[in-house]
Design a protein around this motif. Structure first.
Motif, mmCIF file in Angstrom:
data_model
loop_
_atom_site.group_PDB
_atom_site.id
_atom_site.type_symbol
_atom_site.label_atom_id
_atom_site.label_comp_id
_atom_site.label_asym_id
_atom_site.label_seq_id
_atom_site.Cartn_x
_atom_site.Cartn_y
_atom_site.Cartn_z
ATOM 1 N N ALA A 6 -0.803 9.415 2.182
ATOM 2 C CA ALA A 6 0.568 9.267 2.105
ATOM 3 C C ALA A 6 1.026 8.375 1.068
ATOM 4 O O ALA A 6 0.455 7.315 1.036
ATOM 5 C CB ALA A 6 1.020 9.051 3.532
ATOM 6 N N ASN A 7 2.125 8.657 0.363
ATOM 7 C CA ASN A 7 2.702 7.694 -0.591
ATOM 8 C C ASN A 7 4.257 7.551 0.001
ATOM 9 O O ASN A 7 5.103 8.603 0.485
ATOM 10 C CB ASN A 7 2.663 8.417 -1.677
ATOM 11 N N ASN A 8 4.828 6.410 -0.146
ATOM 12 C CA ASN A 8 6.186 6.055 0.040
ATOM 13 C C ASN A 8 6.939 6.119 -1.049
ATOM 14 O O ASN A 8 7.149 4.672 -1.750
ATOM 15 C CB ASN A 8 6.380 4.657 0.843
ATOM 16 N N LYS A 9 7.621 7.027 -1.745
ATOM 17 C CA LYS A 9 8.167 6.961 -3.169
ATOM 18 C C LYS A 9 9.603 6.096 -3.196
ATOM 19 O O LYS A 9 9.897 5.474 -3.937
ATOM 20 C CB LYS A 9 8.485 8.396 -3.433
ATOM 21 N N LYS A 10 10.174 6.075 -1.817
ATOM 22 C CA LYS A 10 11.401 5.275 -1.783
ATOM 23 C C LYS A 10 11.161 3.761 -1.990
ATOM 24 O O LYS A 10 12.150 3.261 -2.535
ATOM 25 C CB LYS A 10 12.011 5.711 -0.456
ATOM 26 N N VAL A 11 10.159 3.275 -1.648
ATOM 27 C CA VAL A 11 10.072 1.770 -1.610
ATOM 28 C C VAL A 11 10.136 1.404 -3.069
ATOM 29 O O VAL A 11 10.655 0.479 -3.424
ATOM 30 C CB VAL A 11 8.500 1.533 -1.343
ATOM 31 N N ILE B 138 4.442 7.722 5.907
ATOM 32 C CA ILE B 138 4.817 6.122 6.087
ATOM 33 C C ILE B 138 6.394 5.887 5.695
ATOM 34 O O ILE B 138 6.906 4.998 5.165
ATOM 35 C CB ILE B 138 3.938 5.363 5.353
ATOM 36 N N LYS B 139 7.130 6.933 5.525
ATOM 37 C CA LYS B 139 8.423 6.860 5.010
ATOM 38 C C LYS B 139 9.309 5.898 5.756
ATOM 39 O O LYS B 139 10.109 5.304 5.049
ATOM 40 C CB LYS B 139 9.304 8.248 5.203
ATOM 41 N N GLU B 140 9.135 5.860 6.926
ATOM 42 C CA GLU B 140 10.072 4.979 7.856
ATOM 43 C C GLU B 140 9.344 3.651 8.412
ATOM 44 O O GLU B 140 9.822 3.020 9.343
ATOM 45 C CB GLU B 140 10.835 5.810 8.747
ATOM 46 N N VAL C 12 -4.370 0.653 3.260
ATOM 47 C CA VAL C 12 -3.006 0.902 3.173
ATOM 48 C C VAL C 12 -2.643 -0.256 2.029
ATOM 49 O O VAL C 12 -3.374 -1.496 2.000
ATOM 50 C CB VAL C 12 -2.189 0.226 4.570
ATOM 51 N N GLU C 13 -1.812 0.206 1.171
ATOM 52 C CA GLU C 13 -1.443 -0.522 0.000
ATOM 53 C C GLU C 13 -0.138 -1.181 0.569
ATOM 54 O O GLU C 13 0.718 -0.566 0.539
ATOM 55 C CB GLU C 13 -1.184 0.296 -1.399
ATOM 56 N N VAL C 14 -0.177 -2.650 0.547
ATOM 57 C CA VAL C 14 0.909 -3.520 1.013
ATOM 58 C C VAL C 14 1.532 -3.988 -0.151
ATOM 59 O O VAL C 14 0.649 -4.698 -0.763
ATOM 60 C CB VAL C 14 0.621 -4.151 2.201
ATOM 61 N N ALA C 15 3.165 -4.031 -0.182
ATOM 62 C CA ALA C 15 3.316 -5.004 -1.290
ATOM 63 C C ALA C 15 4.553 -5.987 -0.717
ATOM 64 O O ALA C 15 5.227 -5.703 0.069
ATOM 65 C CB ALA C 15 4.133 -4.043 -2.158
ATOM 66 N N LEU C 16 4.503 -6.819 -1.426
ATOM 67 C CA LEU C 16 5.572 -8.035 -1.363
ATOM 68 C C LEU C 16 6.706 -7.760 -2.173
ATOM 69 O O LEU C 16 6.413 -7.449 -3.279
ATOM 70 C CB LEU C 16 5.112 -9.492 -1.717
ATOM 71 N N ALA C 17 7.808 -7.250 -1.701
ATOM 72 C CA ALA C 17 8.949 -6.715 -2.369
ATOM 73 C C ALA C 17 10.342 -7.496 -2.252
ATOM 74 O O ALA C 17 10.557 -8.547 -1.135
ATOM 75 C CB ALA C 17 8.814 -5.351 -1.804
#
Length: 155
Positions: free
Chosen positions: A10-15, A46-48, A119-124
């Motif tokens: 799964a990919n969250n493009k909106k991020v 993982i969209k929401e 899971v790839e997690v990012a500090l954003a």
């Protein structure tokens, strides 16, 4: 060393549209057996979803894993909170960063690395509306330049 394959689930493009991704971490995830089987079939979203740190543990909320069809009584709730597995130093660093204004932790993608689910997690940091407009304008310029290049070389 042998290269370990990475199979995207799964990919969250909106991020990438809503945030500036500053630091990216790889975290394991605590799952039940039927959830892993469902992930192997690609049934994940993982969209929401979002991440909170509670009592020194990183928890992922809102990740939807569809129930496994043959799992009957062993299926877990599809939206239950899931614990992410990270090193203590990484968690302490994230706690320090999100204490600053404007920073948050977001999940970017879920994938298999070998036989493990990661899971790839990012500090954003959140983008303002004008930042989003600038990104869209840059994408349009790049697309137009590629189109002109293609026409010039093929036509």
């Amino acid at each position: 060393m042998a290269k370990v394959s990475k199979k995207l689930i799964a990919n969250n493009k909106k991020v990438r549209h809503d945030y500036f991704l500053e630091e990216i971490y790889e975290a394991g995830i605590s799952l039940a057996g039927t959830e892993v089987k469902s992930l192997r079939m690609g049934r994940c979203s993982i969209k929401e979803s979002f991440i909170h740190i509670e009592d020194g543990e990183v928890i992922l909320y809102g990740m939807h894993i569809s129930p496994y069809e043959k799992g009957n009584i062993f299926n877990k709730d599809s939206l239950r909170p899931r614990k992410l597995l990270m090193h203590k130093k990484e968690i302490q660093k994230l706690i320090g960063k999100i204490a600053q204004k404007g920073y948050t932790i977001v999940p970017v993608e879920v994938y298999f690395k070998g036989s493990l689910v990661k899971v790839e997690v990012a500090l954003a940091k959140g983008k303002k509306l004008y930042d989003k407009r600038q990104d869209i304008a840059k994408k349009d310029q790049k697309r137009e330049a590629l189109r002109e290049f293609k026409i010039r070389n093929l036509g």
